[in-house]
Design a protein around this motif. Sequence first.
Motif, PDB file in Angstrom:
ATOM      1  N   PHE A   1       0.835  -1.192   0.000  1.00  0.00           N
ATOM      2  CA  PHE A   1       0.000   0.000   0.000  1.00  0.00           C
ATOM      3  C   PHE A   1       0.876   1.250   0.000  1.00  0.00           C
ATOM      4  CE2 PHE A   1      -2.799  -3.101   2.233  1.00  0.00           C
ATOM      5  CZ  PHE A   1      -3.832  -3.116   1.322  1.00  0.00           C
TER       6      PHE A   1
ATOM      7  N   SER B   1     -14.034  -2.022   8.619  1.00  0.00           N
ATOM      8  CA  SER B   1     -14.139  -0.711   9.244  1.00  0.00           C
ATOM      9  C   SER B   1     -15.064  -0.749  10.464  1.00  0.00           C
ATOM     10  CB  SER B   1     -14.688   0.275   8.209  1.00  0.00           C
ATOM     11  OG  SER B   1     -14.855   1.557   8.737  1.00  0.00           O
TER      12      SER B   1
ATOM     13  N   ARG C   1      -5.335   7.694   4.664  1.00  0.00           N
ATOM     14  CA  ARG C   1      -4.787   6.355   4.891  1.00  0.00           C
ATOM     15  C   ARG C   1      -3.279   6.428   5.028  1.00  0.00           C
ATOM     16  NH1 ARG C   1      -5.702   1.481   0.709  1.00  0.00           N
ATOM     17  NH2 ARG C   1      -3.887   2.359  -0.303  1.00  0.00           N
TER      18      ARG C   1
ATOM     19  N   ARG D   1     -16.387   1.103  -4.385  1.00  0.00           N
ATOM     20  CA  ARG D   1     -16.458   0.183  -3.247  1.00  0.00           C
ATOM     21  C   ARG D   1     -17.802  -0.521  -3.228  1.00  0.00           C
ATOM     22  NH1 ARG D   1     -13.831   3.057   2.071  1.00  0.00           N
ATOM     23  NH2 ARG D   1     -12.395   4.396   0.983  1.00  0.00           N
TER      24      ARG D   1
ATOM     25  N   TRP E   1      -7.022  -2.187   5.963  1.00  0.00           N
ATOM     26  CA  TRP E   1      -6.992  -2.644   4.575  1.00  0.00           C
ATOM     27  C   TRP E   1      -6.163  -3.915   4.503  1.00  0.00           C
ATOM     28  CZ3 TRP E   1      -9.869   0.165   1.179  1.00  0.00           C
ATOM     29  CH2 TRP E   1     -10.321   1.405   1.635  1.00  0.00           C
TER      30      TRP E   1
ATOM     31  N   SER F   1      -6.654   3.496   7.959  1.00  0.00           N
ATOM     32  CA  SER F   1      -7.144   4.832   7.612  1.00  0.00           C
ATOM     33  C   SER F   1      -8.164   5.316   8.631  1.00  0.00           C
ATOM     34  CB  SER F   1      -7.757   4.828   6.205  1.00  0.00           C
ATOM     35  OG  SER F   1      -8.905   4.022   6.147  1.00  0.00           O
TER      36      SER F   1
ATOM     37  N   ARG G   1     -12.578  -2.580  -2.269  1.00  0.00           N
ATOM     38  CA  ARG G   1     -12.374  -1.348  -3.039  1.00  0.00           C
ATOM     39  C   ARG G   1     -11.641  -1.713  -4.323  1.00  0.00           C
ATOM     40  NH1 ARG G   1      -8.683   3.930  -1.654  1.00  0.00           N
ATOM     41  NH2 ARG G   1      -6.997   2.445  -2.046  1.00  0.00           N
TER      42      ARG G   1
ATOM     43  N   SER H   1      -8.214  -3.650  -2.907  1.00  0.00           N
ATOM     44  CA  SER H   1      -8.056  -4.458  -1.698  1.00  0.00           C
ATOM     45  C   SER H   1      -9.368  -4.578  -0.935  1.00  0.00           C
ATOM     46  CB  SER H   1      -6.990  -3.863  -0.789  1.00  0.00           C
ATOM     47  OG  SER H   1      -7.385  -2.590  -0.326  1.00  0.00           O
TER      48      SER H   1
ATOM     49  N   TYR I   1     -11.380  -4.433   2.819  1.00  0.00           N
ATOM     50  CA  TYR I   1     -11.285  -3.573   3.993  1.00  0.00           C
ATOM     51  C   TYR I   1     -12.304  -3.986   5.055  1.00  0.00           C
ATOM     52  CZ  TYR I   1     -15.360  -1.164   2.030  1.00  0.00           C
ATOM     53  OH  TYR I   1     -16.603  -0.873   1.524  1.00  0.00           O
TER      54      TYR I   1
ATOM     55  N   PRO J   1      -4.304  -7.065  -0.644  1.00  0.00           N
ATOM     56  CA  PRO J   1      -4.241  -6.269  -1.874  1.00  0.00           C
ATOM     57  C   PRO J   1      -4.275  -7.167  -3.110  1.00  0.00           C
ATOM     58  CG  PRO J   1      -2.117  -6.285  -0.766  1.00  0.00           C
ATOM     59  CD  PRO J   1      -3.084  -6.966   0.152  1.00  0.00           C
TER      60      PRO J   1
ATOM     61  N   ALA K   1      -1.734   0.528   5.728  1.00  0.00           N
ATOM     62  CA  ALA K   1      -2.903  -0.359   5.757  1.00  0.00           C
ATOM     63  C   ALA K   1      -3.991   0.079   6.739  1.00  0.00           C
ATOM     64  CB  ALA K   1      -2.461  -1.778   6.078  1.00  0.00           C
TER      65      ALA K   1
ATOM     66  N   THR L   1     -10.395   2.232   9.531  1.00  0.00           N
ATOM     67  CA  THR L   1     -10.474   1.129   8.576  1.00  0.00           C
ATOM     68  C   THR L   1      -9.138   0.418   8.499  1.00  0.00           C
ATOM     69  OG1 THR L   1     -12.089   2.349   7.259  1.00  0.00           O
ATOM     70  CG2 THR L   1     -10.967   0.534   6.162  1.00  0.00           C
TER      71      THR L   1
END
Length: 155
Positions: A26, A93, A46, A127, A77, A51, A117, A89, A91, A80, A49, A75
């Motif tokens: 990332f 949250s 972000r 997303r 992530w 955010s 996403r 990737s 995610y 990937p 990984a 979040t």
Amino acid sequence: MTRLFWFPWLASLLLTSPGLLAQHRFPKHELSINGFRAPSIGLEYRHRAFSVHGGYYLTNLSPNLTTRFIKAGVTGWFLPVGQRPNPSSFYGSVSYLRGLNRDYEAQNAASAELGFRWMVWRGLNLRIGAIALASAGQAIKINPTPGISYSFVLR
């Protein structure tokens, strides 16, 4: 009882596994302008990984009735996909929400969301996910969370 004991341990092991998060895949810093529902209409920053996001969130918890919230959360992530510098990737949250109307007016709520996403072109991304929304005195609601964003990799 045994399953309840093992689940948090297994989840934390998976989320802290370097192979799963693959942080080296990332970008170091990214800023996203989110234009629709996931995670909210607002901004997201972000760092590798993880955010943080904040903004205005609207959803239809009942047919033809839009419920509005202010939303902020974090979040993670993982997994990937592809060889792009900023890969698509999955995610997960968690967020705090504050209701603005209908049955949730002036109420606190929490949500958990899982999704994917897809980096479509340059910074444009789409997303798709699902959110579970919980609030005192309300039944837990599950809803789809489509989204569209534009992301800028910061150097």
